[in-house]
Design a protein around this motif. Sequence first.
Motif, PDB file in Angstrom:
ATOM      1  N   GLY A  72       0.803  -1.221   0.000  1.00  0.00           N
ATOM      2  CA  GLY A  72       0.000   0.000   0.000  1.00  0.00           C
ATOM      3  C   GLY A  72       0.829   1.262   0.000  1.00  0.00           C
ATOM      4  O   GLY A  72       1.999   1.270   0.369  1.00  0.00           O
ATOM      5  N   GLY A  73       0.199   2.332  -0.478  1.00  0.00           N
ATOM      6  CA  GLY A  73       0.815   3.645  -0.430  1.00  0.00           C
ATOM      7  C   GLY A  73       1.888   3.903  -1.453  1.00  0.00           C
ATOM      8  O   GLY A  73       2.739   4.766  -1.258  1.00  0.00           O
ATOM      9  N   THR A  74       1.877   3.159  -2.578  1.00  0.00           N
ATOM     10  CA  THR A  74       2.947   3.319  -3.568  1.00  0.00           C
ATOM     11  C   THR A  74       2.476   3.965  -4.867  1.00  0.00           C
ATOM     12  O   THR A  74       3.236   4.045  -5.817  1.00  0.00           O
ATOM     13  N   GLY A  75       1.228   4.419  -4.898  1.00  0.00           N
ATOM     14  CA  GLY A  75       0.678   4.992  -6.119  1.00  0.00           C
ATOM     15  C   GLY A  75       0.906   6.489  -6.229  1.00  0.00           C
ATOM     16  O   GLY A  75       1.801   7.059  -5.601  1.00  0.00           O
ATOM     17  N   LEU A  76       0.069   7.129  -7.019  1.00  0.00           N
ATOM     18  CA  LEU A  76       0.213   8.550  -7.304  1.00  0.00           C
ATOM     19  C   LEU A  76      -0.651   9.444  -6.422  1.00  0.00           C
ATOM     20  O   LEU A  76      -0.534  10.667  -6.492  1.00  0.00           O
ATOM     21  N   ALA A  77      -1.512   8.872  -5.609  1.00  0.00           N
ATOM     22  CA  ALA A  77      -2.390   9.682  -4.759  1.00  0.00           C
ATOM     23  C   ALA A  77      -1.565  10.497  -3.757  1.00  0.00           C
ATOM     24  O   ALA A  77      -0.465  10.095  -3.360  1.00  0.00           O
ATOM     25  N   ALA A  78      -2.115  11.613  -3.359  1.00  0.00           N
ATOM     26  CA  ALA A  78      -1.410  12.519  -2.446  1.00  0.00           C
ATOM     27  C   ALA A  78      -1.018  11.836  -1.135  1.00  0.00           C
ATOM     28  O   ALA A  78       0.021  12.144  -0.555  1.00  0.00           O
ATOM     29  N   ARG A  79      -1.829  10.898  -0.653  1.00  0.00           N
ATOM     30  CA  ARG A  79      -1.539  10.236   0.629  1.00  0.00           C
ATOM     31  C   ARG A  79      -0.629   9.024   0.467  1.00  0.00           C
ATOM     32  O   ARG A  79      -0.257   8.389   1.453  1.00  0.00           O
ATOM     33  N   ASP A  80      -0.246   8.673  -0.735  1.00  0.00           N
ATOM     34  CA  ASP A  80       0.652   7.538  -0.977  1.00  0.00           C
ATOM     35  C   ASP A  80       2.090   7.971  -0.705  1.00  0.00           C
ATOM     36  O   ASP A  80       2.763   8.515  -1.583  1.00  0.00           O
ATOM     37  N   VAL A  81       2.558   7.718   0.519  1.00  0.00           N
ATOM     38  CA  VAL A  81       3.885   8.192   0.938  1.00  0.00           C
ATOM     39  C   VAL A  81       4.821   7.064   1.370  1.00  0.00           C
ATOM     40  O   VAL A  81       5.890   7.328   1.910  1.00  0.00           O
ATOM     41  N   THR A  82       4.444   5.819   1.126  1.00  0.00           N
ATOM     42  CA  THR A  82       5.300   4.704   1.535  1.00  0.00           C
ATOM     43  C   THR A  82       6.696   4.784   0.907  1.00  0.00           C
ATOM     44  O   THR A  82       7.694   4.570   1.612  1.00  0.00           O
ATOM     45  N   PRO A  83       6.838   5.112  -0.381  1.00  0.00           N
ATOM     46  CA  PRO A  83       8.197   5.212  -0.938  1.00  0.00           C
ATOM     47  C   PRO A  83       9.042   6.281  -0.247  1.00  0.00           C
ATOM     48  O   PRO A  83      10.220   6.050   0.041  1.00  0.00           O
ATOM     49  N   GLU A  84       8.449   7.436   0.025  1.00  0.00           N
ATOM     50  CA  GLU A  84       9.199   8.508   0.696  1.00  0.00           C
ATOM     51  C   GLU A  84       9.599   8.106   2.108  1.00  0.00           C
ATOM     52  O   GLU A  84      10.720   8.376   2.550  1.00  0.00           O
ATOM     53  N   ALA A  85       8.696   7.428   2.814  1.00  0.00           N
ATOM     54  CA  ALA A  85       9.016   6.956   4.167  1.00  0.00           C
ATOM     55  C   ALA A  85      10.142   5.932   4.117  1.00  0.00           C
ATOM     56  O   ALA A  85      11.066   5.960   4.934  1.00  0.00           O
ATOM     57  N   THR A  86      10.086   5.043   3.140  1.00  0.00           N
ATOM     58  CA  THR A  86      11.129   4.025   2.991  1.00  0.00           C
ATOM     59  C   THR A  86      12.470   4.676   2.674  1.00  0.00           C
ATOM     60  O   THR A  86      13.494   4.354   3.289  1.00  0.00           O
TER      61      THR A  86
END
Length: 166
Positions: A72-86
């Motif tokens: 989860g959280g790897t798409g283009l939506a504004a709340r998708d922040v998993t890559p940045e957190a990683t």
Amino acid sequence: MRWKVAILTASDRGSRGEREDTSAQVIRELVEEEIQGDIIEYRVVPDEMDEIMAALIEMTDYFQADLILTTGGTGLAARDVTPEATLSVIDRSAPGFAEAMRMKSIEKSPRAMLSRAVTGIRGSTLIINLPGSPKGVHESLMAIIDVLPHALSILTGREQEHADES
């Protein structure tokens, strides 16, 4: 050889109990069946940078997972922040996994190119972002599953990187 694996789901609805976490179940099944991994920690957090980062740090530093699989959280939506957190918690990037997952998934759906999943290393833990859908998780994980034991062996020092392959 058993691997210590943690699963982290980033989902606002899942963290509120409004959605069943079927993607994590797919991860659990594949990890147990394909790489003989033991799930040592499982957590669902909202799509919040600080909460994702804190969970990743705890899973590596406290639980000492060999592998963390996020969903989860790897798409283009504004709340998708998993890559940045990683990216905020890893020491080194390991982009080949994400590249292989996207390449394989694009064969089935051009929408796979929308994935911003990243992969990297924190200490001796490999962190891999997976999509949020059960189908996406299965396709992505199957694209790299055969290489994971070797990668984890190298990363954890159980095997030399250039071992004889004969």
